[in-house]
Motif scaffolding. Structure first.
Motif, PDB file in Angstrom:
ATOM      1  N   ASP A 103       1.613  -4.327   1.532  1.00  0.00           N
ATOM      2  CA  ASP A 103       0.568  -3.913   1.651  1.00  0.00           C
ATOM      3  C   ASP A 103      -0.317  -4.917   1.695  1.00  0.00           C
ATOM      4  N   LYS A 136       3.187   1.620  -3.182  1.00  0.00           N
ATOM      5  CA  LYS A 136       2.100   0.499  -2.460  1.00  0.00           C
ATOM      6  C   LYS A 136       2.989  -0.778  -3.000  1.00  0.00           C
ATOM      7  N   CYS A 194      -6.474  -1.204  -2.624  1.00  0.00           N
ATOM      8  CA  CYS A 194      -5.989   0.027  -3.021  1.00  0.00           C
ATOM      9  C   CYS A 194      -6.028   1.219  -3.392  1.00  0.00           C
TER      10      CYS A 194
END
Length: 466
Positions: free
Chosen positions: A57, A26, A151
């Protein structure tokens, strides 16, 4: 879980803040600012981002100032499509600021082509209004102290930074398979005991800390700053000239209006016209009513008339009204943006007023290296504006006690809230001399180990196998 950081800006400079966290696969970008000041820095805005924008992201913004948010439309142009997390007040400010920034980019490109002072045959804006509109559609607003998962295994919490409306200290909790780690980004820290904004929130723990150092090498004027401000105003008006104050539209302009109105009511300065010539500042001032939890002002102070409304204060939105101010010769105060004289309506005012020996230019905020404001403070005899070298014959004054940045002592005060030293502390968002001096102060005053002043594009491994 492995965590790395790469410094894409805000390293040994006070602009272009961008910090890329890679958490396994990520990618999270903390701040997304434009470079300003020195040409070598500004040229970085035109370079392709050192990471594929489409692979990022999420983006987290500490606050709305352009050196922390102004690259958003450009990163969208390069392919970013993820969410942009910030406080609700920051989102409100960005609705104003990003569209204004895009308009300025477009107008400056058109003006450069019209006047022929660009080396490019067909100068283009860095980004346009459409890019800004797409960026705005990606904003996700959060309240202070509201923990959100952005996330898998990564939580974000925004804390008050006291710098401008909605400014935040960003706390990231990273939940690994065996441990939880906390990373803190200070953003730009504000000052203590200010009349409009609350003090910066105290943070007591971080495994990794990123702390700004804009004023890490100096102390701001604290004692007698109001008296000094009134004195400078009176001196300027006594010269039978006008006082021009370059000021950031967000935060600084509102603080100036608060003080000027108070001075006039108390008889400390004469009641002369005060012109706020910044559409963005006018719109931003109204946001204080929309976001009452982000400041100290009461509903009574913001009711009709608010503390920003006064018979002497005139708000000018149109270009025609702005142009009319060129004819003012004395006994008036003009407040316009941008604060470092890098663009906006302030350039037109400087073009006309730098040559007037009775006028005064007062700088009330930080002037980054390489900016027009910094060069004027350093005594530059001419200033190049719109491709023309304008002689500097006016009076130049400086008052740093009104800065929205914490100084060395206030930064150390904020750091003293930590119950134990972070395992690693990165000194960011400061020119090299300031960052170096602040690093030495932390070591001497707090005895913290592992202080790092990163280089542009330098990478560090923060955690492995968490």
């Amino acid at each position: 879980m492995n965590v790395r950081v790469k410094f894409l800006g805000g390293a040994k400079s006070v602009t272009g803040s961008k910090y890329l966290l890679e958490i396994d696969d990520k990618k999270i970008l903390i701040d997304c600012g434009l470079f300003q000041g020195l040409k070598s820095l500004r040229l970085r805005n035109w370079d392709t981002l050192p990471v594929d924008a489409s692979t990022i992201d999420a983006i987290i913004l500490t606050h709305a100032h352009i050196d922390h948010s102004g690259y958003l439309p450009r990163v969208v142009k390069e392919g970013f499509q993820g969410p942009v997390h910030c406080t609700t007040a920051t989102a409100g400010l960005l609705d104003i600021m990003l569209l204004d920034a895009a308009k300025l980019q477009e107008e400056e490109a058109q003006f450069a082509q019209k006047k022929g002072y660009s080396k490019h045959k067909n100068p283009q804006p860095l980004f346009n209004t459409k890019d800004a509109e797409i960026a705005l559609s990606l904003l996700k607003g959060h309240h202070y102290q509201q923990k959100e998962e952005i996330c898998p295994g990564v939580m974000v919490t925004f804390h008050n930074a006291g710098h401008i409306l909605g400014s935040s200290i960003v706390e990231l909790e990273i939940h690994g398979s065996t441990q939880t780690k906390r990373i803190i980004f200070s953003g730009d820290l504000g000052r203590y005991d200010r009349p409009i904004l609350h003090d910066p929130s105290a943070i007591n723990h971080a495994d990794i800390l990123f702390v700004e150092s804009t004023y890490g090498d100096r102390r701001n004027e604290n004692e007698g700053v109001e008296e000094r401000f009134a004195e400078i105003i009176n001196q300027a008006l006594d010269r039978d000239g006008c006082l021009l104050i370059p000021a950031f539209a967000i935060g600084r302009t509102q603080l100036l209006l608060h003080y000027i109105k108070t001075f006039m009511e108390e008889g400390k300065i004469p009641k002369v016209p005060v012109y706020v010539d910044s559409p963005m500042a006018i719109s931003a001032t109204r946001l204080y009513q929309d976001f009452p939890t982000y400041h100290k002002l009461t509903s009574k102070e913001l009711s009709n008339p608010s503390i920003f409304d006064y018979n002497q204060i005139k708000y000018y939105r149109s270009q025609e009204a702005s142009t009319s101010l060129n004819n003012l010769e004395k006994k008036a105060i003009i407040i316009s943006a941008s604060g470092m004289c890098t663009g906006g309506r302030i350039l037109h005012h400087l073009y006309h007023r730098l040559q007037r020996k009775n006028d005064t230019i007062l700088f009330v905020g930080y002037q980054a290296e390489g900016t027009r404001g910094r060069r004027l403070l350093d005594g530059e005899p001419t200033s190049r504006i719109f491709g023309i070298d304008v002689s500097v014959k006016c009076n130049i004054a400086h008052l740093n006690g009104l800065s929205a940045h914490a100084d060395r002592d206030e930064l150390l005060k904020w750091l003293s809230n930590f119950s134990e030293p972070p395992k690693m502390t990165f000194i960011i968002h400061g020119e090299e001399n300031s960052s170096t001096a602040f690093s030495q102060s932390i070591k001497k005053e707090l005895d913290w180990p592992n202080i790092v002043i990163p280089e542009y594009l330098e990478s560090f491994e923060l955690f492995q196998g968490v």
